[in-house]
Design a protein around this motif. Structure first.
Motif, mmCIF file in Angstrom:
data_model
loop_
_atom_site.group_PDB
_atom_site.id
_atom_site.type_symbol
_atom_site.label_atom_id
_atom_site.label_comp_id
_atom_site.label_asym_id
_atom_site.label_seq_id
_atom_site.Cartn_x
_atom_site.Cartn_y
_atom_site.Cartn_z
ATOM 1 N N TRP A 1 0.863 -1.179 0.000
ATOM 2 C CA TRP A 1 0.000 0.000 0.000
ATOM 3 C C TRP A 1 0.903 1.233 0.000
ATOM 4 O O TRP A 1 1.834 1.334 0.799
ATOM 5 N N PHE A 2 0.599 2.150 -0.902
ATOM 6 C CA PHE A 2 1.251 3.454 -0.964
ATOM 7 C C PHE A 2 0.168 4.518 -0.816
ATOM 8 O O PHE A 2 -1.019 4.233 -0.956
ATOM 9 N N ARG A 3 0.592 5.726 -0.540
ATOM 10 C CA ARG A 3 -0.356 6.840 -0.513
ATOM 11 C C ARG A 3 0.298 8.092 -1.064
ATOM 12 O O ARG A 3 1.529 8.234 -1.030
ATOM 13 N N GLN A 4 -0.533 8.965 -1.595
ATOM 14 C CA GLN A 4 -0.047 10.237 -2.123
ATOM 15 C C GLN A 4 -0.978 11.342 -1.672
ATOM 16 O O GLN A 4 -2.158 11.368 -2.061
ATOM 17 N N ALA A 5 -0.449 12.227 -0.835
ATOM 18 C CA ALA A 5 -1.208 13.382 -0.357
ATOM 19 C C ALA A 5 -1.073 14.526 -1.360
ATOM 20 O O ALA A 5 -0.117 14.560 -2.141
ATOM 21 N N PRO A 6 -1.995 15.468 -1.333
ATOM 22 C CA PRO A 6 -1.925 16.601 -2.270
ATOM 23 C C PRO A 6 -0.592 17.331 -2.167
ATOM 24 O O PRO A 6 -0.150 17.687 -1.076
ATOM 25 N N GLY A 7 0.068 17.519 -3.296
ATOM 26 C CA GLY A 7 1.321 18.254 -3.325
ATOM 27 C C GLY A 7 2.531 17.484 -2.838
ATOM 28 O O GLY A 7 3.621 18.062 -2.713
ATOM 29 N N LYS A 8 2.369 16.203 -2.558
ATOM 30 C CA LYS A 8 3.478 15.399 -2.051
ATOM 31 C C LYS A 8 3.729 14.201 -2.946
ATOM 32 O O LYS A 8 2.892 13.834 -3.772
ATOM 33 N N GLY A 9 4.880 13.590 -2.753
ATOM 34 C CA GLY A 9 5.209 12.399 -3.503
ATOM 35 C C GLY A 9 4.532 11.163 -2.940
ATOM 36 O O GLY A 9 3.929 11.191 -1.868
ATOM 37 N N ARG A 10 4.619 10.071 -3.678
ATOM 38 C CA ARG A 10 4.015 8.829 -3.237
ATOM 39 C C ARG A 10 4.915 8.174 -2.198
ATOM 40 O O ARG A 10 6.121 8.068 -2.406
ATOM 41 N N GLU A 11 4.335 7.745 -1.067
ATOM 42 C CA GLU A 11 5.120 7.110 -0.019
ATOM 43 C C GLU A 11 4.564 5.735 0.314
ATOM 44 O O GLU A 11 3.347 5.507 0.280
ATOM 45 N N GLY A 12 5.465 4.822 0.635
ATOM 46 C CA GLY A 12 5.055 3.497 1.048
ATOM 47 C C GLY A 12 4.431 3.540 2.431
ATOM 48 O O GLY A 12 4.922 4.251 3.314
ATOM 49 N N VAL A 13 3.362 2.790 2.613
ATOM 50 C CA VAL A 13 2.648 2.755 3.881
ATOM 51 C C VAL A 13 2.823 1.405 4.567
ATOM 52 O O VAL A 13 3.166 1.344 5.744
ATOM 53 N N ALA A 14 2.580 0.327 3.844
ATOM 54 C CA ALA A 14 2.678 -1.018 4.408
ATOM 55 C C ALA A 14 2.858 -2.011 3.281
ATOM 56 O O ALA A 14 2.528 -1.718 2.125
ATOM 57 N N CYS A 15 3.381 -3.172 3.635
ATOM 58 C CA CYS A 15 3.585 -4.209 2.630
ATOM 59 C C CYS A 15 3.505 -5.569 3.304
ATOM 60 O O CYS A 15 3.875 -5.709 4.485
ATOM 61 N N ILE A 16 3.020 -6.564 2.570
ATOM 62 C CA ILE A 16 2.943 -7.909 3.117
ATOM 63 C C ILE A 16 3.402 -8.900 2.061
ATOM 64 O O ILE A 16 3.085 -8.756 0.874
ATOM 65 N N SER A 17 4.164 -9.899 2.515
ATOM 66 C CA SER A 17 4.556 -10.995 1.652
ATOM 67 C C SER A 17 3.529 -12.101 1.799
ATOM 68 O O SER A 17 3.309 -12.600 2.907
ATOM 69 N N ASN A 18 2.888 -12.467 0.706
ATOM 70 C CA ASN A 18 1.856 -13.500 0.783
ATOM 71 C C ASN A 18 2.444 -14.898 0.947
ATOM 72 O O ASN A 18 1.729 -15.826 1.316
ATOM 73 N N SER A 19 3.725 -15.066 0.695
ATOM 74 C CA SER A 19 4.337 -16.386 0.811
ATOM 75 C C SER A 19 4.719 -16.717 2.252
ATOM 76 O O SER A 19 4.590 -17.870 2.675
ATOM 77 N N ASP A 20 5.192 -15.715 3.007
ATOM 78 C CA ASP A 20 5.609 -16.018 4.376
ATOM 79 C C ASP A 20 4.989 -15.112 5.433
ATOM 80 O O ASP A 20 5.254 -15.267 6.625
ATOM 81 N N GLY A 21 4.160 -14.151 5.012
ATOM 82 C CA GLY A 21 3.462 -13.301 5.961
ATOM 83 C C GLY A 21 4.265 -12.153 6.537
ATOM 84 O O GLY A 21 3.766 -11.403 7.379
ATOM 85 N N ASP A 22 5.520 -11.990 6.098
ATOM 86 C CA ASP A 22 6.318 -10.860 6.582
ATOM 87 C C ASP A 22 5.633 -9.546 6.241
ATOM 88 O O ASP A 22 5.042 -9.401 5.172
ATOM 89 N N THR A 23 5.744 -8.588 7.152
ATOM 90 C CA THR A 23 5.129 -7.287 6.945
ATOM 91 C C THR A 23 6.118 -6.165 7.211
ATOM 92 O O THR A 23 7.148 -6.355 7.861
ATOM 93 N N TRP A 24 5.786 -5.022 6.689
ATOM 94 C CA TRP A 24 6.571 -3.791 6.901
ATOM 95 C C TRP A 24 5.597 -2.634 6.993
ATOM 96 O O TRP A 24 4.570 -2.612 6.290
#
Length: 125
Positions: free
Chosen positions: A36-59
């Protein structure tokens, strides 16, 4: 053809909750990572969260730790982002993506195999 479809955005008051969904098709869902990424008005796109479907690791990016939870349902080929204790600074368009790479240390790459069209999240103060 790989397709990602986000849903669940909306308008909430500060302190409220929303749950975003990202349904994926045309991709070996169980082997890859979804971000998941997000982009606020006037700002760049930033990473919010990520999940690996193979082992469930998250960030998670630091600003959402303890408030957002990413999860995955392989049978539904869907990744969720539960967002609690929302703040006005969380206002943005939220996109899901299939990143080219992902590590639990630095998160997902901005280079992606595919992106969804986004869903608007607005948090009023």
């Amino acid at each position: 053809e790989v397709q990602l479809a986000e849903s669940g955005g909306g308008l909430v008051h500060a302190g409220g909750s929303l749950k975003l969904s990202c349904r994926v098709s045309g991709f070996r869902f169980e082997l890859g990572a979804i971000a998941w990424f997000r982009q606020a008005p006037g700002k760049g796109r930033e990473g919010v969260a990520c999940i690996s479907n193979s082992d469930g690791d998250t960030w998670y990016t630091d600003s959402v730790k303890g408030r957002f939870t990413i999860s995955s349902d392989n049978t539904k080929r869907t990744v969720y982002l539960q967002m609690n204790s929302l703040k006005p600074e969380d206002t943005a368009i939220y996109y899901c993506s299939i990143p080219q790479w992902f590590t639990t240390l630095v998160g997902p790459s901005t280079e992606a195999e595919s992106w969804g069209h986004g869903t608007q999240v607005t948090v009023s103060s």
